[in-house]
Design a protein around this motif. Structure first.
Motif, short mmCIF file in Angstrom:
data_model
loop_
_atom_site.label_atom_id
_atom_site.label_comp_id
_atom_site.label_asym_id
_atom_site.label_seq_id
_atom_site.Cartn_x
_atom_site.Cartn_y
_atom_site.Cartn_z
N UNK A 76 27.48 2.56 87.06
CA UNK A 76 26.86 3.30 85.96
C UNK A 76 25.66 2.50 85.47
N UNK A 77 24.56 3.19 85.20
CA UNK A 77 23.37 2.52 84.66
C UNK A 77 23.70 1.89 83.30
N UNK A 78 24.59 2.53 82.55
CA UNK A 78 25.00 2.03 81.24
C UNK A 78 26.53 1.95 81.19
N UNK A 79 27.12 0.91 81.75
CA UNK A 79 28.58 0.82 81.86
C UNK A 79 29.28 0.50 80.53
N UNK B 123 31.63 -2.92 74.89
CA UNK B 123 32.78 -2.99 75.79
C UNK B 123 32.63 -1.89 76.85
N UNK B 124 33.31 -2.06 78.00
CA UNK B 124 33.22 -1.04 79.04
C UNK B 124 33.59 0.34 78.51
N UNK B 125 32.83 1.34 78.94
CA UNK B 125 33.08 2.72 78.52
C UNK B 125 34.44 3.18 79.03
N UNK B 126 35.09 4.01 78.19
CA UNK B 126 36.41 4.55 78.52
C UNK B 126 36.35 6.07 78.51
N UNK B 127 37.41 6.67 78.99
CA UNK B 127 37.53 8.13 79.14
C UNK B 127 37.88 8.78 77.79
N UNK B 128 37.05 8.57 76.79
CA UNK B 128 37.34 8.95 75.41
C UNK B 128 37.43 10.45 75.16
N UNK B 129 36.88 11.28 76.04
CA UNK B 129 36.90 12.73 75.85
C UNK B 129 38.03 13.42 76.61
N UNK C 294 42.82 8.36 77.22
CA UNK C 294 41.51 8.12 76.59
C UNK C 294 41.06 6.67 76.60
N UNK C 295 41.94 5.74 76.88
CA UNK C 295 41.55 4.33 76.91
C UNK C 295 41.34 3.80 78.32
N UNK C 296 41.48 4.67 79.34
CA UNK C 296 41.28 4.17 80.71
C UNK C 296 39.78 3.98 80.97
N UNK C 297 39.42 2.93 81.68
CA UNK C 297 38.01 2.65 81.95
C UNK C 297 37.38 3.72 82.83
N UNK C 298 36.09 3.98 82.61
CA UNK C 298 35.37 4.93 83.46
C UNK C 298 35.07 4.33 84.83
N UNK C 299 34.83 3.02 84.87
CA UNK C 299 34.53 2.38 86.15
C UNK C 299 35.73 2.51 87.08
N UNK C 300 35.49 3.00 88.28
CA UNK C 300 36.49 3.26 89.32
C UNK C 300 37.40 4.46 89.00
N UNK C 301 37.01 5.25 88.02
CA UNK C 301 37.78 6.44 87.68
C UNK C 301 37.61 7.50 88.77
N UNK C 302 38.72 8.03 89.31
CA UNK C 302 38.60 9.15 90.26
C UNK C 302 38.07 10.38 89.53
N UNK D 214 36.02 23.85 97.82
CA UNK D 214 37.33 23.91 97.18
C UNK D 214 37.66 22.65 96.39
N UNK D 215 36.64 21.88 96.01
CA UNK D 215 36.87 20.65 95.27
C UNK D 215 36.82 20.84 93.77
N UNK D 216 37.17 19.78 93.08
CA UNK D 216 37.07 19.73 91.64
C UNK D 216 36.37 18.43 91.24
N UNK D 217 35.61 18.52 90.14
CA UNK D 217 34.96 17.34 89.59
C UNK D 217 35.32 17.23 88.12
N UNK D 218 35.69 16.04 87.73
CA UNK D 218 36.01 15.76 86.34
C UNK D 218 34.79 15.16 85.67
N UNK D 219 34.41 15.69 84.51
CA UNK D 219 33.28 15.18 83.76
C UNK D 219 33.79 14.41 82.54
N UNK D 220 33.74 13.08 82.58
CA UNK D 220 34.23 12.31 81.44
C UNK D 220 33.40 12.51 80.17
N UNK D 221 32.19 13.05 80.31
CA UNK D 221 31.37 13.27 79.12
C UNK D 221 31.91 14.38 78.24
#
Length: 151
Positions: free
Chosen positions: A59-62, A69-75, A82-90, A105-112
């Protein structure tokens, strides 16, 4: 879902995808690291069984600008996640090769925004792909962004 959130999702996806094999018709051609259209994220695409997945690897802004602190899956809609790190997040899952340089047939998760969208990928050439994210299972309700391979 508003257009801004969809664009943000597609940007994140663009960063998520990277290196792949260059042979046309090769199911594994999407493997590798890909830079999102907005160049703010990279996704590592990998294979499990006959499906393709991706995780956020750069991430350009990790870090969170407020806490440094490292960004987390807050949304995430699941408060327990919500406290899991975004880095290496599937974030990319269940893409299936359909032939003709198309994975669908895929899915994408948007942590934003904490939402999961349908997606498909079309390999344009060995170093670029069109990533299409959409809602409600209706491809016409989405947007396409071009991701580039990270070498």
């Amino acid at each position: 879902m508003n257009a801004h959130r969809l664009v943000a999702l597609l940007l994140l996806l663009t960063v998520t995808l990277s290196a792949f094999s260059s042979q046309p018709g090769n199911p594994d051609a999407v493997l590798g690291k890909w830079l999102s259209a907005r160049k703010k994220n990279q996704v590592q695409i990998y294979k499990q069984g006959n499906k393709y997945y991706g995780k956020l690897v750069w991430m350009a802004e990790p870090n969170d600008p407020l806490t440094n602190k490292p960004k987390v899956d807050s949304q995430n809609p699941d408060e327990k996640l919500r406290n899991r790190p975004l880095m290496n997040l599937p974030i990319l899952s269940n893409l299936v090769y359909k032939g003709g340089n198309v994975w669908a047939e895929g899915q994408i998760y948007n942590p934003e925004d904490g939402k999961t969208y349908n997606c498909d990928v079309t390999l344009k050439d060995e170093n670029s792909m069109d990533f299409h994210g959409y809602i409600l299972g209706m491809p016409f309700l989405g947007k396409t962004k071009t991701w580039t391979r990270v070498k």
